[in-house]
Each structure stands twice: as C-alpha cells, then as structure tokens.
Design an enzyme around this catalytic site. Structure first.
Site, short mmCIF file in Angstrom:
data_model
loop_
_atom_site.label_atom_id
_atom_site.label_comp_id
_atom_site.label_asym_id
_atom_site.label_seq_id
_atom_site.Cartn_x
_atom_site.Cartn_y
_atom_site.Cartn_z
CB THR A 197 -11.02 -14.69 4.40
OG1 THR A 197 -12.45 -14.62 4.38
CG2 THR A 197 -10.51 -15.13 3.04
NE ARG A 225 -22.06 -18.55 0.19
CZ ARG A 225 -21.55 -19.29 -0.76
NH1 ARG A 225 -20.25 -19.50 -0.82
NH2 ARG A 225 -22.30 -19.88 -1.67
CG HIS A 239 -2.01 -1.01 1.14
ND1 HIS A 239 -1.87 -2.26 1.71
CD2 HIS A 239 -3.23 -1.00 0.56
CE1 HIS A 239 -2.96 -2.97 1.49
NE2 HIS A 239 -3.81 -2.22 0.80
#
Length: 183
Positions: free
Chosen positions: A149, A164, A99
């Site tokens: 994650t 999920r 970043h």
C-alpha cells in the site's frame, strides 16, 4: 542472445534454447496481436492466463517474467530483471469512490488511478497485491501474499498485509551500495 543463466535445474542447453525461442515468438504474438497497448524493451516471459486490462499504460523492461494468472488493472512501469510470481495483482487504489452521501458505490464516479512503478532487480512473490501509486525500489523483494500500500525502498524485503519492512536484503550499507551500482 539467449540468457542461459535463467535455466531450470537439470535442463539441457538445447531444450532451453528451443523453449527460449518459442517464448520469443509467443511474446511477439501477445504484444503485437493480443495486447498491442503493452510496450516491451527486450526479453519478456508471460505465463498463461495473465491479463493486461485494455487501456492501461504498460511498459516492460528487459528480462521480465510474469507467473501464471497475473492481473494488471492499472498503469504499470516495470524495469529490467524483474520476477513476478503467480497470481500477482496490480490494482487501482481509488477505482470506486464511496464517500459521497446519497450516491451508491455503483453510481459513484471513478477515482484517480496512478501508475505502479517497479524498478530494476525486483522480485514480487506469489499472491501479492500491489495498489496503484506505489513505487517498488531497485533490488527490493516483496514476500508472497503481501498487500503493498506504500512505497518500498531499494534493497529491502517487505511482507504482510499491509506490507511492512521485515528485513534488509544485504548485511550492510556497503553491500547495498555495491549492488545498486553494479546491477
């Protein structure tokens, strides 16, 4: 003590006992000679071509089984009675920072890499990727090919990319509580 409950279908007790004892010798060699930084507390089976990256803090409970070609590239704490399919990868979430303008990814500093915690009675399917900093709760199941994650609660079945919830492991809360208190 030999744990016969994990015998292959059709395998005799004598051949299983020989295989079991050979695995114990291989495990001793692996964790005392090849990977002395890995700590284990009981029976562990590690299939061929699994790699524990040097310098990682790895602690394994009793009755832990790694499939072939697993990759451990972050700190990892695994409980008891855990099954890992083949080609499961535990990887750093922030291995490389990217970043900062004007600094290439190559030159960027390393990020913080938290441990993965896999609690007791977990099954992680073939080809799954688990990012660092995740906790997989007691009794959870991760479907093959999943990318985990975030934390997975106890006794839930998760799958997909990103993973999920796709099901509960048990039909009702009473069964879940009973299981968590007996395993």
């Amino acid at each position: 003590m030999i744990h016969y409950e994990n015998m292959m279908k059709g395998q005799g007790k004598a051949s299983f006992a020989v295989y079991y004892e050979m695995n114990r010798l291989r495990t001793w060699f692996d964790f005392h000679i090849r990977w002395p930084w890995v700590k284990y507390k009981g029976f562990v089976r590690v299939r061929h071509h699994t790699r524990f990256e040097k310098g990682m803090k790895v602690e394994l409970g009793d009755r832990v089984q790694f499939g072939a070609y697993n990759e451990i590239a972050c700190d990892l704490l695994i409980g008891n009675q855990v099954l890992l399919g083949s080609r499961v990868a535990f990887v750093g979430r922030n291995d490389h920072t990217f970043h900062t303008p004007g600094i290439s990814i190559w030159k960027g500093p390393r990020g913080i890499c938290e441990a993965v915690v896999v609690e007791d009675d977990v099954w992680i399917g073939t080809g799954s990727v688990i990012l660092s900093g995740v906790t997989i709760g007691k009794g959870a199941v991760v479907a093959a090919g999943s990318v985990v994650t975030c934390d997975i609660p106890s006794c839930e079945v998760w799958g997909g990319n990103p993973a999920r919830k796709i099901a509960d492991r048990f039909e009702n809360e009473e069964q879940k509580v009973y299981h968590l208190n007996t395993v």
